[in-house]
Design an enzyme around this catalytic site. Structure first.
Site, PDB file in Angstrom:
ATOM      1  N   SER A  38       4.314 -12.402  17.528  1.00 37.20           N
ATOM      2  CA  SER A  38       5.642 -12.295  17.902  1.00 37.20           C
ATOM      3  C   SER A  38       6.274 -13.785  18.125  1.00 37.20           C
ATOM      4  O   SER A  38       7.537 -13.969  18.103  1.00 37.20           O
ATOM      5  CB  SER A  38       5.873 -11.372  18.988  1.00 37.20           C
ATOM      6  OG  SER A  38       5.537 -11.976  20.404  1.00 37.20           O
ATOM      7  N   PHE A  44       5.565  -9.052  21.601  1.00 35.83           N
ATOM      8  CA  PHE A  44       4.047  -8.613  21.550  1.00 35.83           C
ATOM      9  C   PHE A  44       3.327  -9.188  20.826  1.00 35.83           C
ATOM     10  O   PHE A  44       3.886  -9.277  19.546  1.00 35.83           O
ATOM     11  CB  PHE A  44       4.002  -6.989  21.646  1.00 35.83           C
ATOM     12  CG  PHE A  44       4.868  -6.297  22.738  1.00 35.83           C
ATOM     13  CD1 PHE A  44       3.964  -5.833  23.958  1.00 35.83           C
ATOM     14  CD2 PHE A  44       6.162  -5.991  22.925  1.00 35.83           C
ATOM     15  CE1 PHE A  44       4.440  -5.117  25.146  1.00 35.83           C
ATOM     16  CE2 PHE A  44       6.700  -5.357  23.896  1.00 35.83           C
ATOM     17  CZ  PHE A  44       5.623  -4.910  24.904  1.00 35.83           C
ATOM     18  N   PHE A 237       8.419 -12.789  13.685  1.00 38.50           N
ATOM     19  CA  PHE A 237       7.427 -11.894  12.923  1.00 38.50           C
ATOM     20  C   PHE A 237       6.384 -12.667  12.132  1.00 38.50           C
ATOM     21  O   PHE A 237       6.241 -12.494  10.950  1.00 38.50           O
ATOM     22  CB  PHE A 237       8.319 -11.214  11.865  1.00 38.50           C
ATOM     23  CG  PHE A 237       9.405 -10.263  12.651  1.00 38.50           C
ATOM     24  CD1 PHE A 237       8.807  -8.900  13.043  1.00 38.50           C
ATOM     25  CD2 PHE A 237      10.799 -10.475  12.864  1.00 38.50           C
ATOM     26  CE1 PHE A 237       9.797  -8.159  13.452  1.00 38.50           C
ATOM     27  CE2 PHE A 237      11.450  -9.776  13.324  1.00 38.50           C
ATOM     28  CZ  PHE A 237      11.157  -8.674  13.698  1.00 38.50           C
ATOM     29  N   GLU A 255      12.756 -12.533   9.895  1.00 37.59           N
ATOM     30  CA  GLU A 255      13.813 -11.456   9.617  1.00 37.59           C
ATOM     31  C   GLU A 255      13.085 -10.075   9.863  1.00 37.59           C
ATOM     32  O   GLU A 255      12.185  -9.688   9.362  1.00 37.59           O
ATOM     33  CB  GLU A 255      14.148 -11.578   8.180  1.00 37.59           C
ATOM     34  CG  GLU A 255      15.261 -10.527   7.991  1.00 37.59           C
ATOM     35  CD  GLU A 255      16.029 -10.892   6.618  1.00 37.59           C
ATOM     36  OE1 GLU A 255      16.783  -9.862   6.000  1.00 37.59           O
ATOM     37  OE2 GLU A 255      15.664 -11.894   6.075  1.00 37.59           O
ATOM     38  N   LYS A 271      21.691 -13.576   6.244  1.00 34.82           N
ATOM     39  CA  LYS A 271      22.265 -14.337   5.231  1.00 34.82           C
ATOM     40  C   LYS A 271      23.224 -15.494   6.036  1.00 34.82           C
ATOM     41  O   LYS A 271      24.272 -14.903   6.806  1.00 34.82           O
ATOM     42  CB  LYS A 271      23.308 -13.273   4.199  1.00 34.82           C
ATOM     43  CG  LYS A 271      22.512 -12.484   3.325  1.00 34.82           C
ATOM     44  CD  LYS A 271      21.953 -13.572   2.311  1.00 34.82           C
ATOM     45  CE  LYS A 271      20.947 -13.073   1.251  1.00 34.82           C
ATOM     46  NZ  LYS A 271      20.331 -14.109   0.526  1.00 34.82           N
TER      47      LYS A 271
END
Length: 453
Positions: A38, A44, A237, A255, A271
């Protein structure tokens, strides 16, 4: 030391590691290890390996419609057969379950398009079912081994021994043999850009995400490349997903695609992009300029409308709402405009159906989605493979989180590929759109090029 064991599973405390690659290296020699990272001080990390041997779902590099339909049916069946979850496992964000990716190329048959095989034979999708995982809470600086019921006690002891090792095996060296090269030079990109503008002018579409692929030969372990990218900045991510010897999917995505918690669906499309500046005053001015840009706000709104329609296929009528529009979020290399859309799954609908019917994400196709995908298919020189697909987990408590695979790389057959793209609309300027691609991924390319001889 916390130890909880019930008929619905077990949780045991393990040492917290500020670098999740430590725990990953402890289990990297086991089959099919995976790291969901993360980044930053919150969130996490999830590390898993040794999935159930008979529960691997995959798609070939260029699947047909029948294969894609069977793949999603298999996902639905596996998730439907998940074991029960008690309160202790449900208190952690991942309780065991499915982890994998579905590449952009795997989604083409969902929209009547025929996929193109990539330069290698890397699958278009891979999903494994993991009966245990290490879960780290970065805010609390705590970590646990969480296991489904039935995990043998001897296997659990082996995992605990590995995870408590203060010095796991080192990672083999990684090195590029040459700098990255784009698959289109500036002139070729302009030709593709001009063609998109003609399609927009003719009323075929409103926005098309046009991407370049950068490639460089490499040697060594792709995990070394991921470690370098990890050091260059955090990503909400991040993920490292090996796909066999010398092959891996590396992602530093900012994202979120789709998240599901207690039946509530969240998507957060990006965007609008501006590069960061080392000068604080200039950086603030750039961020303010992005927030007030009519072009970028319009571009973002197009995708919000597209995603509202996508969510409407599986969400309860009247439940879809835009909770945040054009919010500024700042990352190490760029500022982005991010919106947040939420809805509620309709009775009888599942996270798998939601994922299937929303792929690929509208923020990396354009609008309308089908026509934008056709144009991408005709203009981009290389298949996107995993890029712009989604990496996700779907656990035993029916919780799903997923990312859009942007800022992502694919290692295969001695080549490391990295893609970058941006949305082209009617008032786009070619030079600015081309520069935006480098704003997004140029830092990653330069970081890895420091290893080139």
């Amino acid at each position: 030391m916390l130890t909880v064991s019930t008929s619905c599973g077990a949780i045991e405390t393990v040492p917290y590691r500020s670098d999740p690659l430590h725990h990953y290296r402890c289990v990297a020699d086991l089959p099919d290890p995976v790291l969901l990272d993360s980044g930053g001080p919150h969130g996490f990390d999830i590390i898993a390996a040794a999935p159930l041997a008979d529960c691997c779902l995959h798609l070939p590099a260029a699947p047909d419609a029948a294969a894609v339909a069977a793949f999603f049916a298999g996902l639905e069946a596996r998730h439907g057969a998940r074991p029960p979850v008690d309160d202790a496992r449900a208190a952690l964000p991942f309780a065991g379950g499915l982890i994998g990716f579905i590449g952009y190329d795997a989604t083409l048959p969902l929209h009547g398009l025929t996929g193109r095989a990539g330069p290698g034979s890397t699958p278009a999708a891979v999903v494994n079912e993991y009966p245990w995982a290490v879960v780290q809470d970065r805010s609390r600086r705590e970590a646990w081994l969480v296991a489904r019921p039935g995990l043998p006690a001897g296997w659990r002891r082996e995992l605990l021994t590995r995870l408590r090792d203060p010095s796991p095996p080192p990672t083999a060296a990684f090195q590029l043999a040459a700098p990255f090269e784009a698959d289109m030079d500036a002139e070729a990109y302009r030709e593709a850009f001009d063609q998109v503008q003609r399609f927009i002018g003719a009323g075929d579409c409103y926005q098309v995400n046009l991407a370049l692929r950068f490639s460089a030969p490499f040697s060594g372990n792709p995990l070394g490349a991921y470690a370098l990218l990890q050091q260059s900045g955090s990503a909400h991510f991040g993920a490292y997903f090996p796909l066999g010897p010398g092959r891996a999917l590396l992602s530093r995505s900012p994202e979120r695609f789709l998240a599901v918690r207690r039946g509530v669906v969240t998507t957060e499309p990006i965007k609008g992009t501006r590069p960061r500046s080392a000068d604080a005053a200039a950086d603030r001015a750039t961020a303010q300029e992005l927030m007030s840009s009519d072009k970028d706000r319009a571009e973002n709104l197009m995708i919000v409308d597209l995603l509202r329609n996508d969510l409407g296929r599986n969400c309860r009528p009247g439940s879809i709402r835009v909770e945040e529009l054009f919010a500024l979020r700042s990352f190490p290399a760029v500022h982005h405009l991010v919106s947040t859309v939420r809805g509620e799954l309709a009775p009888g609908q599942t996270p798998v159906a939601l994922l299937r019917d929303s792929l690929p994400g509208g923020s990396i196709t354009g609008a309308p989605k089908r026509r934008a995908m056709e144009i991408i298919h005709s203009l981009e020189r290389a298949p996107r493979q995993a890029y712009c697909g989604s990496l996700f987990y779907l656990d035993d408590a029916a919780r799903m989180d997923s990312s859009i695979l942007i800022r992502s790389l694919l290692a295969e057959d001695g080549q490391l590929h990295c893609w970058g793209g941006g949305g082209v609309v009617a008032d786009s300027v070619c030079e600015a759109e081309h520069r935006e691609i480098y704003d997004k991924v140029g830092g990653y390319l330069r970081t890895l090029e420091t290893t080139a001889q």
